[in-house]
Design an enzyme around this catalytic site. Structure first.
Site, PDB file in Angstrom:
ATOM      1  N   LYS A 297     -27.308  20.553 -37.898  1.00  0.00           N
ATOM      2  CA  LYS A 297     -26.514  19.099 -38.047  1.00  0.00           C
ATOM      3  C   LYS A 297     -25.752  19.357 -39.213  1.00  0.00           C
ATOM      4  CE  LYS A 297     -28.490  16.586 -34.823  1.00  0.00           C
ATOM      5  NZ  LYS A 297     -28.252  15.485 -33.859  1.00  0.00           N
TER       6      LYS A 297
ATOM      7  N   ASN B  95     -21.729  14.097 -26.895  1.00  0.00           N
ATOM      8  CA  ASN B  95     -22.752  14.621 -27.821  1.00  0.00           C
ATOM      9  C   ASN B  95     -22.638  13.915 -29.249  1.00  0.00           C
ATOM     10  OD1 ASN B  95     -23.992  16.656 -29.898  1.00  0.00           O
ATOM     11  ND2 ASN B  95     -24.478  17.567 -27.982  1.00  0.00           N
TER      12      ASN B  95
ATOM     13  N   ASN C 158     -30.721  17.279 -23.677  1.00  0.00           N
ATOM     14  CA  ASN C 158     -30.385  18.493 -24.331  1.00  0.00           C
ATOM     15  C   ASN C 158     -31.621  19.320 -24.500  1.00  0.00           C
ATOM     16  OD1 ASN C 158     -27.341  18.479 -25.021  1.00  0.00           O
ATOM     17  ND2 ASN C 158     -28.375  16.720 -26.623  1.00  0.00           N
TER      18      ASN C 158
END
Length: 539
Positions: A178, A458, A413
């Protein structure tokens, strides 16, 4: 700056054994062979590098040639993350050179496999590991971190990694991935980003038996001890880095995610990406779909496969969008239905959580999603339960039978957990489906020759921009409506898609929305930041 480079090298060498080493412990790795002769002489590394001077462009070329030799995505992940350890400047140069190509490697879907194999691929610690046994000492641990100016923290306890479940300490791959996107997509300096694993144990028996497991080998500690750890962590972070340091919660289980968000959201600068980030990107997709269906949000009936963090977050933001259109809140709620592991959530069903009770309607109990879809005839179905193939052929065909443009979002996911594939959606709806997925799918060509580029809905379109905006504006907390603004800003970029042939955020990749590249993703972040700045005076 040569002096700063030397100082950083000394610091990271000193702390390497118990923390991460953002760059290699040798100063020669800061730029590799890009150091000039003068710099090499000043740093005392002349002779420790080959005599040739290679520009960063040439180093990127060499990396890419080696990258192409890797046999699968996991090998590519290990190779790419190894570069991050050795030469961080080059890592981000590679990543930003083709973000659309590399994001599926450092982020979903490959990061999920990487987390599952974290013990096997582990090379070097990256991030801060805090355990349940470190209570009363967290502030001391933070003193060990070499950087003092931290603007963004991504923290997980590893209990619900993507759709893969409890991966314990192996979940550290998520905060690392991230924050790589905070830098690559949001432009935040990597030294201002801190990935954190809160290791309280794991209930995954396979990991407890795995000789390569790197975390605590006992069952998860819950209750008061867990809460005290979180309270101490939040306070220690803000004491050390200030009240304007962003703390992003990532992949916490449902039992903790909602209550921690409620507990901390008005006290700290924090948000939960699984709840709020997912909501923003999903609602952005729905807003984009409205332009195709030529309708309003309040005209839609939405069925969720799943009733966890993502579903609740998306549902709440949909309600905000409908309210903005003028529909009363109670009427908005009636437009949203949820199906969990026990079937349709209805009034009178036993053991409903507080969050689920809000979306329990008067209706007969139904067990199967297929029956729910045929009964309720929704205009949109959204999958967020990580149940592979939940959107069956019958469900997709049913959606196409009573909707001219059925909205089908398979957001789970990684790719292996998607509710349906892009090909299934486009084929079974004869190209009429408005499709989005959490992880990327390849181009789909129908028998009649029409081509569809599946859009990836996303969170990567959200959290780097929100992170950049709230830290740049020095906000104290993040109101819920910020995420509706974020969704609207992302959707507004589709105006540029047809005019300037960009493909920033394409959920419905028909000719109407075709074009370009994700390299201009930073424009979304700038717009989000500007919107937040406009609101700064009222927050």
């Amino acid at each position: 700056n040569v002096k700063r480079a030397r100082a950083h090298t000394h610091t990271h060498t000193h702390t390497y054994m118990f923390t991460y080493c953002p760059l290699d412990c040798s100063v020669s790795s800061l730029q590799g062979m890009a150091f000039s002769l003068e710099e090499r002489l000043q740093l005392g590394i002349h002779g420790l590098l080959p005599p040739c001077f290679l520009s960063q462009d040439v180093q990127v070329l060499r990396f890419l040639r080696n990258y192409e030799l890797k046999k699968d995505d996991l090998d590519r992940y290990v190779f790419l993350m190894g570069l991050q350890d050795r030469n961080e400047k080059l890592f981000y140069r590679v990543l930003t050179s083709d973000i659309e190509r590399f994001m599926p490697i450092v982020y979903t879907p490959t990061v999920g496999l990487a987390c599952q194999q974290y013990g096997l691929t582990f090379r070097r610690p990256r991030g801060l590991f805090i355990t349940i046994h470190d209570r009363s000492h967290i502030s001391t641990l933070l003193q060990s971190w070499p950087e003092k100016d931290i603007r963004a923290v991504v923290v997980t306890d590893g209990e619900r990694i993507l759709g893969l479940g409890d991966l314990g300490c192996y979940g550290m791959g998520i905060p690392v991935g991230k924050l790589a996107l905070y830098t690559a997509c949001g432009g935040m300096p990597p030294q201002q980003c801190l990935p954190v694993m809160l290791d309280v144990g794991t209930d995954n028996e396979e990991l407890l038996k795995d000789p390569l497991y790197i975390g605590l080998r006992h069952k998860r500690i819950r209750g008061q001890a867990y809460d005290e750890l979180l309270d101490e962590f939040m306070k220690a972070i803000t004491d050390r880095y200030g009240v304007n340091c962003l703390i992003q919660f990532e992949d916490f289980a449902n039992i903790n995610a909602f209550r921690l968000l409620s507990k901390y959201r008005n006290k700290y600068l924090t948000f939960n990406d699984d709840i709020q980030g997912t909501a923003a990107v999903a609602v952005a997709g729905l807003l984009a779909a409205l332009r195709i269906t030529k309708s309003k949000m309040c005209n839609h009936t939405i069925v969720f496969q799943g009733a966890g963090e993502a579903a609740m977050g998306i549902a709440e933001l949909i309600i905000m969008a409908m309210e903005k259109e003028g529909l009363p809140r109670e009427q908005c709620i009636k437009k949203i239905w949820m199906v969990d592991s026990k079937g349709l959530i209805v009034k009178g069903r036993d053991h409903l959580t507080h969050e689920k009770e809000r979306f329990a309607h008067e209706h007969a109990q139904m067990k199967k999603l297929e029956d729910v879809v045929k009964e309720l005839k929704p205009t949109a179905i959204i999958g967020v339960a990580a149940i592979t193939g939940a959107f069956t052929e019958k469900i997709i065909k049913a959606m196409a039978s009573f909707n001219e443009r059925p909205i089908i979002f398979a957001l789970s996911n990684p790719t292996s957990k998607a509710e349906c594939t892009a090909e299934q959606c486009y084929t079974l709806t004869e190209g009429r489906g408005i499709f989005a997925s959490g992880s990327p799918f390849d181009l789909v060509t129908l028998p009649d020759g029409r081509k569809f580029y599946p859009g990836q809905g996303n969170n990567a379109y959200v959290f780097p921009g929100v992170g950049l905006g709230v830290t740049a504006c020095a906000m104290r907390h993040i109101p819920a409506y910020i995420f509706l603004i974020t969704a609207e800003v992302i959707e507004s970029l589709l105006l540029f898609s047809s005019q300037k042939v960009w493909r920033l955020l394409v959920f419905t990749k028909s000719n109407y929305l075709e074009g370009g590249t994700m390299k201009h993703h930073s424009c979304a972040l700038v717009l989000v930041q500007l919107k937040l700045q406009e609101l700064l005076t009222v927050i």
